[in-house]
Each structure stands twice: as structure tokens, then as C-alpha cells.
Design a protein around this motif. Sequence first.
Motif, PDB file in Angstrom:
ATOM      1  N   LEU A  46       0.858  -1.113  -0.153  1.00  0.00           N
ATOM      2  CA  LEU A  46       0.019  -0.048   0.090  1.00  0.00           C
ATOM      3  C   LEU A  46       0.772   1.327  -0.011  1.00  0.00           C
ATOM      4  N   LEU A  47       1.830   1.376   0.706  1.00  0.00           N
ATOM      5  CA  LEU A  47       2.823   2.631   1.113  1.00  0.00           C
ATOM      6  C   LEU A  47       3.580   2.594  -0.312  1.00  0.00           C
ATOM      7  N   VAL A  48       3.959   1.782  -0.897  1.00  0.00           N
ATOM      8  CA  VAL A  48       4.755   2.022  -1.979  1.00  0.00           C
ATOM      9  C   VAL A  48       4.023   2.375  -3.140  1.00  0.00           C
ATOM     10  N   ALA A  49       2.987   1.774  -3.198  1.00  0.00           N
ATOM     11  CA  ALA A  49       1.843   2.265  -4.317  1.00  0.00           C
ATOM     12  C   ALA A  49       1.438   3.526  -4.281  1.00  0.00           C
ATOM     13  N   GLU A  50       1.127   4.000  -2.959  1.00  0.00           N
ATOM     14  CA  GLU A  50       0.667   5.492  -2.774  1.00  0.00           C
ATOM     15  C   GLU A  50       1.916   6.263  -3.228  1.00  0.00           C
ATOM     16  N   SER A  51       2.887   6.160  -2.701  1.00  0.00           N
ATOM     17  CA  SER A  51       4.185   7.083  -2.999  1.00  0.00           C
ATOM     18  C   SER A  51       4.384   7.175  -4.396  1.00  0.00           C
ATOM     19  N   LEU A  52       4.341   5.805  -5.274  1.00  0.00           N
ATOM     20  CA  LEU A  52       4.658   6.051  -6.643  1.00  0.00           C
ATOM     21  C   LEU A  52       3.441   6.703  -7.151  1.00  0.00           C
ATOM     22  N   PHE A  53       2.300   6.588  -6.918  1.00  0.00           N
ATOM     23  CA  PHE A  53       1.074   7.399  -7.529  1.00  0.00           C
ATOM     24  C   PHE A  53       1.332   8.865  -7.375  1.00  0.00           C
ATOM     25  N   LYS A  54       1.695   9.349  -6.272  1.00  0.00           N
ATOM     26  CA  LYS A  54       2.101  10.750  -6.107  1.00  0.00           C
ATOM     27  C   LYS A  54       3.216  11.208  -6.688  1.00  0.00           C
ATOM     28  N   ARG A  55       4.589  10.318  -6.755  1.00  0.00           N
ATOM     29  CA  ARG A  55       5.512  10.841  -7.201  1.00  0.00           C
ATOM     30  C   ARG A  55       5.547  11.038  -8.859  1.00  0.00           C
ATOM     31  N   PHE A  56       5.061  10.099  -9.297  1.00  0.00           N
ATOM     32  CA  PHE A  56       4.983   9.849 -10.858  1.00  0.00           C
ATOM     33  C   PHE A  56       3.445   9.768 -11.522  1.00  0.00           C
ATOM     34  N   PRO A  57       2.973  10.746 -11.586  1.00  0.00           N
ATOM     35  CA  PRO A  57       1.571  10.987 -12.357  1.00  0.00           C
ATOM     36  C   PRO A  57       1.548  10.768 -13.656  1.00  0.00           C
ATOM     37  N   GLU A  58       2.724  10.909 -14.287  1.00  0.00           N
ATOM     38  CA  GLU A  58       3.014  10.699 -15.695  1.00  0.00           C
ATOM     39  C   GLU A  58       3.128   9.388 -16.075  1.00  0.00           C
ATOM     40  N   ALA A  89       5.213   3.716   9.932  1.00  0.00           N
ATOM     41  CA  ALA A  89       5.610   2.900   8.914  1.00  0.00           C
ATOM     42  C   ALA A  89       5.858   3.360   7.433  1.00  0.00           C
ATOM     43  N   ARG A  90       5.109   4.470   7.418  1.00  0.00           N
ATOM     44  CA  ARG A  90       5.462   5.173   6.051  1.00  0.00           C
ATOM     45  C   ARG A  90       6.714   5.909   6.065  1.00  0.00           C
ATOM     46  N   ALA A  91       7.335   6.761   7.069  1.00  0.00           N
ATOM     47  CA  ALA A  91       8.222   7.197   7.355  1.00  0.00           C
ATOM     48  C   ALA A  91       9.552   6.126   6.654  1.00  0.00           C
ATOM     49  N   PHE A  92       9.400   5.077   7.333  1.00  0.00           N
ATOM     50  CA  PHE A  92      10.287   3.936   7.376  1.00  0.00           C
ATOM     51  C   PHE A  92      10.482   3.580   5.883  1.00  0.00           C
ATOM     52  N   VAL A  93       9.357   3.336   5.249  1.00  0.00           N
ATOM     53  CA  VAL A  93       9.407   2.722   3.859  1.00  0.00           C
ATOM     54  C   VAL A  93       9.692   3.843   2.981  1.00  0.00           C
ATOM     55  N   GLU A  94       9.338   5.002   3.245  1.00  0.00           N
ATOM     56  CA  GLU A  94      10.122   6.179   2.238  1.00  0.00           C
ATOM     57  C   GLU A  94      11.599   6.283   2.484  1.00  0.00           C
ATOM     58  N   ARG A  95      11.867   6.075   3.751  1.00  0.00           N
ATOM     59  CA  ARG A  95      13.404   6.478   3.962  1.00  0.00           C
ATOM     60  C   ARG A  95      14.385   5.185   3.368  1.00  0.00           C
TER      61      ARG A  95
END
Length: 261
Positions: free
Chosen positions: A64-76, A146-152
Motif C-alpha cells: 500500500l505505502l509503495v503504491a501510494e508513494s509512486l502514485f504521488k511521485r510519478f503521475p505521468e 511505517a510510512r516514514a520508514f518505507v519512504e526512507r
Amino acid sequence: MGQPAFQPLERALGHKFEREHLLVQALTHSSLAHEHHLSEIAGDEAPPEDNEQLEFLGDAVIGLLVAESLFKRFPELSEGELTRLRSALVSRKHLGQVGARLKLGKYLLLGKGEERSGGRKKSALLANGIEAVIAALYLDAGLEIARAFVEREVLEPSVMDLQKELLEGRSIGDHKSALQEYLQANKGSQPVYIVKGESGPDHRKRFTVEVRVADNGTAGKALARGMGTTKKKAEQEAARRAMEKLTAATIVAVVKETAGE
């Protein structure tokens, strides 16, 4: 967990556990739990809980956290491109590298047999441990920790390089697609995946899958085997190992040809 030996790990995770048993469970491999069960089955002391259920939860949380981050980072990026990036970031190989970088192996609680076989350095155990630790972070402190750890630790060290590889047309993440493309281009054939075994209770299944090269409509030569908590993960691991073998064989052939052998 008040032991000083675990304090460096908590600093690396960026969190001091309130419910210390969660981190202990996240670090406990089933081999240790099994050995305790056998040695204490006649006693009153309960065997330690292993990390397989936390691994199951952690797999969902990190996905979930990786999918959310990628969705926000790379809308293109397209859905398929985002899926390939996510697959690379949550793969056994990548999570194993995260575990190795954090020196998670030194904290794993292993049975004697797993210890002797070099379990502290096994990529699969490190990957499973990272998933379990992420679940423990989520249960102890909530989604933001958990999100902070996954991002970092999971995303930041690799995500931009992986995106660059993706845009350059290189195969990442989806090992099954990469294997299929390779076999079609070099052998004119298709991969076939066969479930060779299942183990464990329903809530913690382990699948073993074999990938073969299709030959005239039949499953021909075996290339590799993979294991995973789902059939899809086992197929991806089998495809990854097959690609490693095929790539290595290609390199050897080129070297021999260049040397005039």
C-alpha cells in the motif's frame, strides 16, 4: 527489548517500541519457534511466536505505502509502469538488500539449524524480516511511522534509479515478463509455471513453483524453482532465478566465443 543489543536497531528503524514483544516477534524465525516447541512441549512455557503472520501483514502494508508513494511521485507514468516499479521495490531481492543494509541479520532470532546454514545472510530471510518489522512498526505506532520508514529505507535509495531504468526501456520488477520476453526473443518459446508443492497452514502457506521452457505444447526443460507466500510471489522468484541462470550462461558463451574456444 530494553537490552542495549537491540537499541541500534530501534535507532535505525527510527522508533522506540512501546510494545516490545512486537519487535521480538518480528525478528523470530519459525526455526526457533519450532525448536522451542519441540524442546518444551511437555513443559508450561509457551513457544515464542514466529514472524510469519507479521510478514503477511507487512506485505500488505508495504504494498500500500509503495503504491501510494509512486502514485504521488510519478503521475505521468501508466498503470503498467507503476506496477513494474512497485514490483521491483517490494521484490524479495530489493527487500533483502534493505535488510542487509540495515544489518537486520545480526538481530534475527534463529534456530540452531538455520544459524548453521548461514540464515543471517540469506536474502529471503532478510526480506521476510523487513516485512515483519514494517508490520510491527505499523501495529505499535501507526501508519505514519511505517510510512516514514518505507519512504526512507525502501523507496529513497532506489526509486529514482529504477524510474530511470524503466524510462530507458530496461526490464525491472516484473521478472515473469522479462523471462517471457527473453525466451520469445532467443528461443521462440514460452515459460510454463508448475506448482510443485505447498506447505504450512492456510493462513501461512508456502508455495514452491518450477518454471519450465514450453516445448511443442508440453512443459519441457526445468529452468529454476522459487518459493513464496503466494503462488504469484513464487512464480516471480522462479522467473528471477531463471533469468539469472540464462544471463550467466549468455555471458559465458560470449566470453568463450571471444576467446576463440
